[in-house]
Design a protein around this motif. Structure first.
Motif, PDB file in Angstrom:
ATOM      1  N   UNK A 126     -10.958  45.181 -13.389  1.00 17.33           N
ATOM      2  CA  UNK A 126     -10.824  44.292 -12.233  1.00 17.33           C
ATOM      3  C   UNK A 126     -11.441  44.912 -10.986  1.00 17.33           C
ATOM      4  N   UNK A 127     -11.295  46.232 -10.833  1.00 22.55           N
ATOM      5  CA  UNK A 127     -11.864  46.922  -9.668  1.00 22.55           C
ATOM      6  C   UNK A 127     -13.391  46.867  -9.702  1.00 22.55           C
ATOM      7  N   UNK A 128     -13.956  46.900 -10.893  1.00 22.50           N
ATOM      8  CA  UNK A 128     -15.418  46.844 -11.037  1.00 22.50           C
ATOM      9  C   UNK A 128     -15.928  45.426 -10.833  1.00 22.50           C
ATOM     10  N   UNK A 129     -15.208  44.466 -11.378  1.00 21.81           N
ATOM     11  CA  UNK A 129     -15.679  43.076 -11.371  1.00 21.81           C
ATOM     12  C   UNK A 129     -15.210  42.281 -10.152  1.00 21.81           C
ATOM     13  N   UNK A 130     -14.338  42.864  -9.363  1.00 17.32           N
ATOM     14  CA  UNK A 130     -13.834  42.144  -8.200  1.00 17.32           C
ATOM     15  C   UNK A 130     -12.870  41.034  -8.558  1.00 17.32           C
ATOM     16  N   UNK A 131     -12.078  41.227  -9.602  1.00 15.95           N
ATOM     17  CA  UNK A 131     -11.144  40.182 -10.056  1.00 15.95           C
ATOM     18  C   UNK A 131      -9.691  40.648  -9.942  1.00 15.95           C
ATOM     19  N   UNK A 132      -9.400  41.386  -8.877  1.00 17.82           N
ATOM     20  CA  UNK A 132      -8.055  41.955  -8.737  1.00 17.82           C
ATOM     21  C   UNK A 132      -6.967  40.878  -8.663  1.00 17.82           C
ATOM     22  N   UNK A 133      -7.233  39.771  -7.994  1.00 17.34           N
ATOM     23  CA  UNK A 133      -6.221  38.716  -7.858  1.00 17.34           C
ATOM     24  C   UNK A 133      -5.895  38.110  -9.216  1.00 17.34           C
ATOM     25  N   UNK A 180      -2.198  38.286 -11.445  1.00 22.26           N
ATOM     26  CA  UNK A 180      -1.494  37.162 -12.061  1.00 22.26           C
ATOM     27  C   UNK A 180      -1.307  37.381 -13.555  1.00 22.26           C
ATOM     28  N   UNK A 181      -2.346  37.919 -14.194  1.00 22.18           N
ATOM     29  CA  UNK A 181      -2.248  38.209 -15.632  1.00 22.18           C
ATOM     30  C   UNK A 181      -1.161  39.232 -15.919  1.00 22.18           C
ATOM     31  N   UNK A 182      -1.048  40.236 -15.039  1.00 16.74           N
ATOM     32  CA  UNK A 182      -0.016  41.269 -15.233  1.00 16.74           C
ATOM     33  C   UNK A 182       1.383  40.660 -15.227  1.00 16.74           C
TER      34      UNK A 182
END
Length: 293
Positions: free
Chosen positions: A166-173, A177-179
């Protein structure tokens, strides 16, 4: 080099009333089998039904064996005969060693050129690397978006890997939610594990499944894999008298050869047509272990 058979030899392999196995257990019982010269034969069967034992029998590697064996017409009786047999048969046992992994995505693509212009002792050429780069670019996978991750089949291992991606792809948000969804499933499985008192169950585990089983509370008394086990290793693990044998469906071992009474369960590490997500894999493994509510 295989020695040529005599002019009157009809069979490459002849087995008559052969029995063999490990310790006091016969895996092959009164087996009679022959392969005519020039034929190709495949040995098929479910995991743990004795296929590997059969090949060990041909190579005279079993600690316990009786019956008659002929290879290329020569009866195998003495130690010298056994050494001769091993010089005539090519045997490549299954192995799943970790090797020098993890490797980069670029090197993984480069493996597609193996055997074409480079191999053992011959390094990839400039052309090989240019082709590898071309295919990477054609797939629109840039190096700054590629990452090496390692997971251990536990929810916490999945979360660590997901956060890195997520940190690499910019998909932290999206990852956050997935977590939350994964956390709910994790709590359900943990509760089921407590209800089934997994801490009271002794298990022998395929090494890649050990972290998952320890997370679930099982007592792991022995491990095996990823390489193929020897008869001695199998016998030592069988002496531990586990309640369960936990295998890996992607690289299964033939444990039922020496432990027919102990329940054997195969768990997954990777997705399939039915289990396409991390959550699917966790649910599947929990169901296989009887931990679904």
């Amino acid at each position: 080099m295989v020695e040529p058979a005599g002019p009157n030899v009809s069979y490459a392999i002849e087995i008559s009333r052969y029995s063999g196995g490990y310790n006091q257990t016969d895996i092959l019982n009164e087996l009679s089998f022959h392969v005519p010269m020039g034929e190709s034969v495949a040995i098929l069967g479910e995991n743990g039904t004795g296929k590997t034992t059969f090949f060990r029998a041909l190579l005279q590697l079993l600690p316990k064996q009786t019956g008659e064996l002929r290879i290329l017409g020569r009866q195998v009786l003495s130690s010298r005969d056994k050494q001769w047999v091993r010089s005539q048969i090519g045997y490549v046992p299954q192995t799943q060693g970790a090797g020098k992994f993890p490797i980069s995505a670029e090197d993984s693509v480069l493996l597609g050129r193996w055997g074409k212009s480079f191999s053992w002792g011959i390094r990839p050429s400039r052309n090989d690397r240019e082709l590898s780069k071309y295919y990477m670019e054609a797939s629109e996978v840039s190096k700054d978006k590629a990452a090496t991750i390692e997971v251990d089949n536990t929810p916490y291992g999945y979360i660590k890997a997901a956060r890195k991606l997520a940190a690499i792809w910019g998909t932290e948000a999206e990852e956050s939610n997935w977590e939350q969804d994964l956390g709910q499933l994790t709590a359900e499985i943990e509760q089921a594990a407590r209800q089934h008192e997994t801490s009271k169950k002794k298990v022998i585990s395929q090494v890649y499944m050990t972290p998952l089983l320890k997370w679930l509370g099982y007592e792991v008394v022995g491990e095996f894999g990823p390489d193929e086990m020897t008869p001695t290793q199998l016998a030592k693990l069988a002496e531990l008298k586990p309640d369960l044998i936990i295998d890996n469906v992607h690289m299964p071992q033939g444990f039922s050869e020496i432990s027919k009474e102990t329940k054997r369960i195969e768990l997954r590490s990777y997705p399939s047509a039915e289990q396409r997500s991390v959550e699917d894999i966790l649910r599947h493994n929990a169901e296989q272990l009887g931990l679904s509510n």
